[in-house]
Motif scaffolding. Structure first.
Motif, short mmCIF file in Angstrom:
data_model
loop_
_atom_site.label_atom_id
_atom_site.label_comp_id
_atom_site.label_asym_id
_atom_site.label_seq_id
_atom_site.Cartn_x
_atom_site.Cartn_y
_atom_site.Cartn_z
N ALA A 59 -28.69 43.85 45.66
CA ALA A 59 -28.14 42.95 46.68
C ALA A 59 -27.94 41.57 46.07
O ALA A 59 -28.66 41.16 45.15
CB ALA A 59 -29.07 42.86 47.89
N VAL A 60 -26.95 40.84 46.61
CA VAL A 60 -26.63 39.48 46.14
C VAL A 60 -26.37 38.63 47.38
O VAL A 60 -25.66 39.04 48.30
CB VAL A 60 -25.38 39.48 45.24
N ASP A 78 -28.62 37.04 58.25
CA ASP A 78 -27.60 37.01 59.29
C ASP A 78 -26.82 38.33 59.29
O ASP A 78 -26.87 39.08 60.25
CB ASP A 78 -26.66 35.83 59.10
N LYS A 79 -26.12 38.62 58.19
CA LYS A 79 -25.34 39.85 58.09
C LYS A 79 -25.41 40.40 56.68
O LYS A 79 -25.67 39.67 55.72
CB LYS A 79 -23.86 39.59 58.44
N THR A 80 -25.18 41.70 56.54
CA THR A 80 -25.01 42.32 55.23
C THR A 80 -23.62 42.96 55.15
O THR A 80 -23.07 43.39 56.17
CB THR A 80 -26.08 43.39 54.97
N TYR A 81 -23.08 43.00 53.94
CA TYR A 81 -21.72 43.50 53.73
C TYR A 81 -21.71 44.41 52.49
O TYR A 81 -22.48 44.20 51.56
CB TYR A 81 -20.75 42.35 53.44
N SER A 119 -17.26 46.24 48.70
CA SER A 119 -15.83 46.43 48.93
C SER A 119 -15.24 45.40 49.89
O SER A 119 -14.04 45.18 49.92
CB SER A 119 -15.55 47.84 49.46
N ASN A 120 -16.10 44.74 50.68
CA ASN A 120 -15.64 43.75 51.65
C ASN A 120 -16.02 42.35 51.22
O ASN A 120 -16.32 41.49 52.06
CB ASN A 120 -16.22 44.07 53.04
N VAL A 121 -16.02 42.09 49.92
CA VAL A 121 -16.44 40.80 49.41
C VAL A 121 -15.58 39.66 49.95
O VAL A 121 -16.09 38.58 50.28
CB VAL A 121 -16.47 40.79 47.86
N ILE A 168 -24.59 40.56 50.27
CA ILE A 168 -23.72 41.67 49.88
C ILE A 168 -24.59 42.74 49.22
O ILE A 168 -25.35 42.45 48.31
CB ILE A 168 -22.61 41.18 48.92
N VAL A 169 -24.45 43.97 49.71
CA VAL A 169 -25.26 45.08 49.22
C VAL A 169 -24.42 45.92 48.27
O VAL A 169 -23.28 46.28 48.58
CB VAL A 169 -25.76 45.95 50.40
N LEU A 170 -24.99 46.25 47.11
CA LEU A 170 -24.23 46.98 46.09
C LEU A 170 -24.52 48.47 46.07
O LEU A 170 -23.82 49.21 45.40
CB LEU A 170 -24.49 46.37 44.71
N ASP A 171 -25.55 48.94 46.73
CA ASP A 171 -25.81 50.38 46.77
C ASP A 171 -24.82 51.08 47.68
O ASP A 171 -24.50 50.58 48.76
CB ASP A 171 -27.25 50.63 47.26
#
Length: 313
Positions: free
Chosen positions: A36-37, A284-287, A290-292, A310-313
């Motif tokens: 995650a980033v 707040d939110k995770t994305y 692909s929706n960067v 942003i989640v990479l898994d």
């Protein structure tokens, strides 16, 4: 591997998810599989070209500062971590590069992930947590019985700044939007000001430290909120601001300080311990990766409580 890069300054449309080779590591590096980033306001200031004096103008450029992940490989000189360790850390704040499936880092860039935090929560901690630590302990030098105003207290840095200032024994006034009032109270703020009902410039109180995390309160406006010997801290470094603060601080008792985050392994380890104790992390939110573009568009619009990731898994 997938990695976010851009070839010119601009809005979110310049961001591209591209294929890149997995980085090879040196003897003093580790290969991290990123989980995650977090999204930071500094990101869009860099890819928008506002910070080109610090980031440079050579392309292509990478994105993403703080991250969490798992150690995939270690160089022969690595002693503090092993393959399989869950870690968090951050890269150079002006160069980025964390928004990738794999990254190469040094031991000083990372710390063990808090055991009670998810990878998403851990990714939200390094940059804003270190910023809050440095603001409270080094720039504002907050101590017991001081009056501290934190403007923008429900943003990424503000969440931690309120909690750490309270740990240092300060009386904290948190300035927030309506939806952040209950949260700021939960984090321990002594007084919570809803700026939609009471503009900060109309507050009838003076403080030992005024910490502006909203980037909307100027030093000249903050002076009326400051005691004769007080400190104003802002989070927008620029050559003009750095020079003017240097000159001001020679002649005035009302000091102006500007945050330039200095990552340290010790600071990251301190954050891990604080989070394992009782430091609250707010997402707040995770994305998905692909929706960067959409993730950054939403973050830039503001009105976020805590951090988006942003989640990479």
């Amino acid at each position: 591997m997938k990695k976010v890069m851009y070839n010119q300054f601009g809005d979110e449309s310049v961001l591209e998810v591209v294929e890149q080779p997995v980085p090879a590591i040196e003897n003093d590096q580790l290969l991290i599989r990123v989980k995650a980033v977090s999204i930071n306001p500094l990101d869009w200031k860099v890819y928008g070209g506002e910070m080109k004096l610090m980031s440079g103008s050579t392309f292509p450029k990478s994105l993403g500062i703080d991250f969490s992940g798992v150690v995939e490989q270690t160089g022969s000189a690595i002693t503090r971590f092993k393959v399989g360790d869950a870690v968090m850390g951050l890269l150079d704040v002006f160069k980025g590069g964390a928004l990738a499936e794999y990254i190469a880092v040094k031991e000083t860039d990372i710390a063990l992930k808090p055991v009670n935090s998810s990878f998403e929560e851990a990714a939200a901690l390094p940059l804003t947590g270190l910023s809050a630590l440095q603001i409270i302990d080094q720039l504002a030098v907050v101590g017991p019985n001081q009056d501290v105003l934190i403007n923008g207290a429900t943003g990424g840095i503000g969440i931690f700044a309120v909690q750490i200032a309270k740990k240092r024994g300060a009386r904290v006034t948190a300035v927030v939007s309506t939806k952040g009032v209950a949260e700021a109270q939960k984090w321990g703020a002594d007084t919570v000001v809803d700026y939609t009902k009471q503009p900060i410039r109309q507050l009838n109180q003076q403080f030992d430290a005024v910490i502006d995390l909203s980037t909307r309160l100027s030093f000249s406006e903050a002076k009326r909120l400051m005691k004769q010997k007080a400190i104003f801290v802002s989070t927008l470094p620029s050559p003009v601001a750095l020079i003017s603060s240097f000159i001001n601080n020679i002649f005035s008792g009302q000091k102006r300080k500007i945050l330039i985050v200095k990552p340290t392994a010790e600071g990251l380890t301190t954050l891990t311990k604080l989070a394992e104790a009782d430091l609250q992390i707010v997402l707040d939110k995770t994305y998905p990766l692909s929706n960067v573009r959409g993730a950054y568009q939403e973050a830039r619009r503001g009105n976020i409580l805590g951090k988006s990731v942003i989640v990479l898994d």
